[in-house]
Design an enzyme around this catalytic site. Structure first.
Site, PDB file in Angstrom:
ATOM      1  N   HIS A 165      -5.243  -0.663  -1.535  1.00  0.00           N
ATOM      2  CA  HIS A 165      -4.023  -1.246  -2.204  1.00  0.00           C
ATOM      3  C   HIS A 165      -4.554  -1.270  -3.702  1.00  0.00           C
ATOM      4  CE1 HIS A 165      -1.223  -2.447   0.418  1.00  0.00           C
ATOM      5  NE2 HIS A 165      -2.037  -3.437   1.335  1.00  0.00           N
ATOM      6  N   CYS A 239      -1.633   3.791  -4.426  1.00  0.00           N
ATOM      7  CA  CYS A 239      -0.241   4.019  -5.073  1.00  0.00           C
ATOM      8  C   CYS A 239      -0.188   3.897  -6.611  1.00  0.00           C
ATOM      9  CB  CYS A 239       0.602   2.732  -4.506  1.00  0.00           C
ATOM     10  SG  CYS A 239       0.770   3.048  -2.622  1.00  0.00           S
ATOM     11  N   ARG A 248       1.321   8.728  -5.371  1.00  0.00           N
ATOM     12  CA  ARG A 248       0.240   8.646  -4.756  1.00  0.00           C
ATOM     13  C   ARG A 248      -0.688   9.118  -6.115  1.00  0.00           C
ATOM     14  NH1 ARG A 248       2.661   5.912  -2.341  1.00  0.00           N
ATOM     15  NH2 ARG A 248       2.713   6.041   0.100  1.00  0.00           N
TER      16      ARG A 248
END
Length: 261
Positions: A165, A239, A248
């Site tokens: 993340h 991300c 991405r």
């Protein structure tokens, strides 16, 4: 003289009072909704990070204690007649270093969702556990970095691909965009420390650009970003831009050295 009875007109006042009550109710609802949204934002951006980062640090500590408590593994058997550090390994001897579980002479992938390695990136001050798989609930939302199951294991030939993340839930890859060519990336396992050097960054590509995870990685969306020769690669994905999952960000590194534990 006749006394006149005053006539009181209440219709307009009644309508005004109803409108005032409706406005007051709407204002109360708006304040309540705003408070709920604020709590959700605080939970998502602060509390999930606090929980995940604490859990990730605890997991790193457990892994390191397990590794320190293990007895040293026997070295490979030398071929008779060979002496010294240049001695050859006997045929059939187990190779050293793969961060996978061994059953006899067979190497298997780590169990799904199990943390089995530690990723360290000095440039961005990152230390995070690496777990098998990239499921959100079981891996990524716990503040872990996830290993793509069908990619190579760290230290092996091919492409070891990891995801994490960038925002919330520990956000281990929050500052991944700060990496530069030559920066060091370390992966520690029970068997060895693998040192990679950052080679190239793809700032933005589509989520469907799956070839960035290929054994010899390249971007099918941005053909200028590619490698041509087999090797031991490391791919880090997250991300981008921040607080979105539209695109991405990809960082590629190559294996520079292996140090047995």
């Amino acid at each position: 003289m006749r006394e006149r009875i005053p006539v009181v007109v209440q219709g307009r006042r009644t309508r005004r009072s109803r409108a005032a009550r409706a406005l007051w109710t709407a204002a109360e609802l708006a304040v309540t909704l705003g408070a709920v949204l604020l709590l959700l934002v605080v939970h998502q951006l602060w509390w999930t990070n606090r929980q995940a980062q604490h859990a990730a640090r605890d997991q790193v500590g457990r892994l390191e204690r397990q590794w320190d408590a293990r007895p040293p593994a026997p070295g490979p058997a030398p071929v008779p007649g060979d002496d010294g550090p240049g001695a050859r390994t006997a045929p059939g001897a187990a190779p050293s270093g793969p961060p996978a579980h061994r059953t006899g002479n067979r190497t298997t992938a780590p169990p799904e969702d199990l943390a089995y390695a530690v990723l360290r990136i000095p440039r961005i001050g990152l230390t995070a556990p690496v777990a098998q798989g990239v499921a959100k609930a079981a891996v990524l939302n716990r503040g872990y970095v996830g290993h793509y199951p069908h990619s190579a294991q760290p230290g092996r030939a091919g492409n070891a691909a990891l995801a994490g993340h960038r925002n919330t839930h520990g956000e281990p890859f929050r500052r991944l965009d700060r990496l530069r060519p030559g920066d060091t990336v370390l992966i520690d396992t029970a068997e060895a420390r693998y040192t990679y050097a950052v080679r190239r960054t793809l700032p933005r590509t589509t989520p469907g650009d799956g070839t960035v995870l290929a054994a010899v990685p390249y971007s099918s969306v941005h053909p200028a970003y590619h490698f041509t020769a087999p090797g031991a690669y490391l791919t880090l994905t997250t991300c981008t831009p921040e607080y979105t999952s539209t695109y991405r960000l990809v960082v590629w590194a190559v294996l520079r050295s292996t140090q047995s534990r």
